[in-house]
Design an enzyme around this catalytic site. Sequence first.
Site, PDB file in Angstrom:
ATOM      1  N   GLY A  45     -54.060  33.539  13.319  1.00  0.00           N
ATOM      2  CA  GLY A  45     -54.819  32.633  14.161  1.00  0.00           C
ATOM      3  C   GLY A  45     -54.113  32.198  15.418  1.00  0.00           C
ATOM      4  N   THR A  73     -54.283  39.331  18.195  1.00  0.00           N
ATOM      5  CA  THR A  73     -55.275  40.360  18.497  1.00  0.00           C
ATOM      6  C   THR A  73     -55.800  40.220  19.926  1.00  0.00           C
ATOM      7  OG1 THR A  73     -55.925  40.451  16.170  1.00  0.00           O
ATOM      8  CG2 THR A  73     -57.492  41.321  17.787  1.00  0.00           C
ATOM      9  N   ASN A 101     -58.501  31.264  10.739  1.00  0.00           N
ATOM     10  CA  ASN A 101     -58.825  32.071  11.920  1.00  0.00           C
ATOM     11  C   ASN A 101     -60.186  32.711  11.705  1.00  0.00           C
ATOM     12  OD1 ASN A 101     -58.872  33.673  14.155  1.00  0.00           O
ATOM     13  ND2 ASN A 101     -57.096  34.916  13.620  1.00  0.00           N
ATOM     14  N   SER A 129     -57.010  39.353  11.716  1.00  0.00           N
ATOM     15  CA  SER A 129     -56.747  40.763  11.411  1.00  0.00           C
ATOM     16  C   SER A 129     -56.246  40.858   9.971  1.00  0.00           C
ATOM     17  CB  SER A 129     -55.686  41.326  12.365  1.00  0.00           C
ATOM     18  OG  SER A 129     -56.169  41.367  13.674  1.00  0.00           O
ATOM     19  N   GLU A 181     -47.988  34.599   6.393  1.00  0.00           N
ATOM     20  CA  GLU A 181     -48.996  33.849   5.633  1.00  0.00           C
ATOM     21  C   GLU A 181     -48.357  33.059   4.502  1.00  0.00           C
ATOM     22  OE1 GLU A 181     -52.974  36.626   6.296  1.00  0.00           O
ATOM     23  OE2 GLU A 181     -52.002  36.581   4.321  1.00  0.00           O
TER      24      GLU A 181
END
Length: 1278
Positions: free
Chosen positions: A135, A139, A185, A189, A417
Amino acid sequence: MAPSKKAGKKGAAATPKKGGAAGKVAKADWKEGFKKKQVGVSDMTLLTTITNESINENLEKRWKNGEIYTYIGAVLISVNPFRDLGIYTDEVLPRYKGKNRLEVPPHVFAIAESAYYNMNAYHENQCVIISGESGAGKTEAAKRIMQYIAAVSGGQDNSIQEIKDMVLATNPLLESFGCAKTLRNNNSSRHGKYLEIMFNDHGEPIGAQITNYLLEKGRVVGQVENERNFHIFYQFTKAASDAQREAFGLQTPEAYAYTSMSNCLDVPGIDDAQDFSETINAMQVIGLSDYEQNEIFRMLAVILWLGNVQYAEKDDGNAEIADTSVTDFVGYLLEVDPALVQKALTIRTMETQRGGRRGSVYDVPLNPAQATSGRDALAKAIYNNLFEWIVSRINASMKPRQTTSQLIGILDIFGFEIFEDNSFEQLCINYVNEKLQQIFIELTLKTEQEEYVREQIKWTPIKYFNNKIVCDLIEERRPPGIFAALNDACATAHADPTAADNSFIQRTASLASNPHFEARGAQFLVKHYAGDVMYNVAGMTDKNKDLLVKDLLDLIGTSGNQFLQGLFPDRPDPNSKKRPPTASDRIKVSAGALVENLMRAQPSYIRTIKPNQNRSSTEYDTKAVLHQVKYLGLQENIRVRRAGFAYRNTFEKMVERFYLLSPATSYAGEYIWQGDAKSGCERILTDTGIAREEWQMGVTKAFIKNPETLFALETMRDRYWHNMAGRIQRAWRNYMRYKHECARRIQRFWKNNKESIEYAKIRDYGHQILAGRKERRRFSLLGYRRFMGDYLDINGKSALGEELIEACDLGRDKVTFSSRGQLLVSKLGRSSKPSPRFLVLTEKALYIAVTNAKDGQTFTTLERKINLVTIKSISMSNLRDDWLVLNLGPTEEGDPIISCVFKTELVTHMLKLTQGSINVVIGPIIDYNKKKEKKAQIKFIKDETVPRNDTYKSHTVHVPSGEPPNSQSYPMPKRKEGVVRPITQGKLLRKGGPSDKKPTASRPKPASQPLPGKSAVTPAVKPPAATSSTTASAAPRAPPPPPRGPVAPPPPPPEPDVDLYKAKYAFEGQEGEMTLKKDDIVELVEKDDNGWWLVKKDGVEGWAPHNYLELVPPKPKAAAPPPPPPPPPAAKRPTPAPPAAAAAAPKTGLQSVSADPSAKPVAVFPGMAAANGSAAPWKKTASAASSSNDITPAHSRPGSAAAPKPPPLAAKPKPAPPPPVASKPTVGAKPPVPSAPRPGGAAPKPKVGGVQKPGPVGGQLDLAAALAKRAQQIAHDQ
């Protein structure tokens, strides 16, 4: 960071730079003084206080002001704004094109520009590593880099534009299949990708390749509350066409378990229908056919319907299909028997082992939990293999279509994460992030400190956390790490997942010695660089196996759908004893390959930060950002970057930016420092009054300690331009008026002469081909001779030209050469005889046409066409005849024997068209093939009885003598001298120009110097020896000093005997050449092997053709005057000699004036002499090019050995001619008229540090000769 141009202003990219020629230090723009006020600092190496809090505070100030990008040196820090700032538009993008990172505000476009520029400039592969938590905007950053590269990489070819479109189309396609909404997010991705864009040697994209990493396929079958499955499922179920809904039984997303179990069907800000349209368009751009698209959507429908297969528990505890209509439809979509689908989803086939052989086979019913697990495994396998097929299909479409020179890699991979429930997926994701952090540490923090050691800078080492110990904890084999323990547990307890998990827990006990690992029952904790993460062991071994059971593979094998069969190409061999690779094995190999690829390229870094967990555009979570600042190691990065020195740059760059601040390095905005870059940089820092402890000089770079010092330098630099603004404006207006007047004159001159010089260049090339091996015809050496080429005017569409075009069927082919000639024709029973022909040469072939008469009419036909590629060599004699033979090898017609007056020009054009692949053979005998293998010869005999040209008879050519083989072209006849008109438009800052012959007494201007390390004109540095010799020879002295050398006083001895030559013919010379009358006596100064000699007459030197001169027998010694009497005997000589010339012009003829070594040559066009006395370019050959510098054209009349070099006068034993005579170096200085010296006036003294204008010259002498002449003149005057 050094502030420079106005950041972010429109039109900044189009502002022209002031400055001179390439290679010189470019003048800075005075507008740099008006800078946009910035919030915080754009480069955090310039922070006064380096703490995590101050970094956080600076990022917060800039984020709230809409400035989301900040530098730490070359590392870009990006804070997600969660809103559109309008900073990626087509108006913003061009501002960064071709700009240095310091010239524009921080931006992801600047990183993309730096990578693209470095790839083209240094021919090195580049990569952009984007890292940060989920987030944070990774990307989006990757998409903007692709957008920038596609916009600036150029290329108008359709294939190049197609590659650009495909690269951009991968974003919506892979986002649909690889991204999903998570709690943190909306467009997270759930896979990693490394995009490599390949470029050719022109910097144009020619292909691309995507490497996929670890798709989170578990999301297909289950998501936590308020998260979603992959975007494509919602796009497909919401926006599918009616035909697709009919074919696949498609319903809305709430009808499917895999898309509705998390109770999140819509996401604010995401339009699934619009995104589905973009996905379809991306598929079409990539080149997916309608069949492939239909099969992709079929597989998605299979997965959705598999999720709706529900199980009921029978009385015996086994599972049964609750609704067989669902499995029937799944069988229809899979193109298999529905009964087989039901069996594969509820029964597992087991096989017993008997001594290594196959035993009995049993059907074991599955309970509902086991059946659900098998169903989900099938759905995950289909989606994972479908995603990998899409990536491979994209790579096939973007395969490079040319040779790849360099590439730029863009890494967009899942962020670190930490969830409440972390399992095998989070372990793999965080492991890859640990590897990327390791690269960052290796290439920034570690390399940064190694630079100080390499540059020999005194500094204090900075401690930082090296996460290699964490990477080893996860990936090491010996001692076994977490992955190795997982694999061992899977191998030893493969039948029962619970038993395998327990085995893994036992094996992790051996990792307790690692300080970054803690075992806590059914969980274990790993202390990552980004924080401590608690992982649950349950299900890890099963996920690590990542295998599809044999029954489901067999089900797929029975399918009639070829596309589905292609998704599972590699099926495990049941008889193989080799352990198949596990998921941890694959991710470790992939991570290792990724690190290897990244280490082979030059990296650029983007560190992304997430300001809050609520995706708010106004909330800045100080605590959350502070945590990211800590685990990203930004403080250590800044400290290492500074290490006591906030700013560093190469000496050349420092000098280029700050040379204005020292009077020793700048004059009127020009760079004048004559030393090296290091000494110039040190002089600047010293003259600005900066304390010595504030900076250090390394081996190749200068280091500045505090940011305040840099700000002070920038302030002084801005103030300089405000003071100079008025002068620059006045000078510019004058310069433009003067420039326009000069331009008009140059244009008139160029229009009159632009074509002749091209013909002259071709003629010069023809001289090089003969290379002094063949006697020349006298007319071929005429000064007006030009290689015009098309003598029959075929290109001009004359009547004859039209006839030849039709006869030779030339079409639109351009004719390079055409002429009349003769072809040696064999007659049966008679001797061969030359016959008239037309010769036409195009870029591909030589045409030989013949004109015949029939019935009183003449018509022209093509007799023979000879392709240039078939010509192996061209044979010519070494005499002055016009014959040549085209050696074609064994042919039916034989080698053509041609006589052409313009033979040299014909051969020249043929060699130019074939890039010199034809060999030119010159000798007294010519060998050729008459027919096929039959050989013959033609002999050439010198025969003075031949009246003109040559005669052929019986394979023998008689030809009279010609000019010597080493003959050079005669000089261009001198045109009538015109009146030089002064320039009346505008004025120069200093007096000067064609009409001003007197040296001015303006303030000396130091000569500008090139930027250190770059090629430019050699600086004009007057050696002290030249100045002293000039001054000494010009100053009056009484009595005269004794002459140097073994000479008896009081009167100086006569000059040693020199060779005298008499002119056999009259010669009208151009400027720089000696005009001769018949029987003139000249003194030889220097011989040159190109046929031109440097001679002196009346104290003036010039070039003359050697074949116009003959040696005068030397006079007997008795004729020399006796030493005691003072009267000089030279006065009685009938021809002018150097003593007489010295007596006639006592002031001008005795001084030595050094040539201007910094002046450039000027190109002269045919029919007009050069303004500086240089020879015309068509008289220049490669023989002299080796003695001149790279920018001076080769010429056939080189100066003396001293002329092309900057001449320290006293050090040269050979007289060096002044610029107007032979050396031709001057452009900026006005040359004198070379025909006769002007009376009166001494030569001007050389200006200190500047360029001296050469005055009237009577020949350059060494110091001893000058003193001897001076003494002789004084004795004569007395």
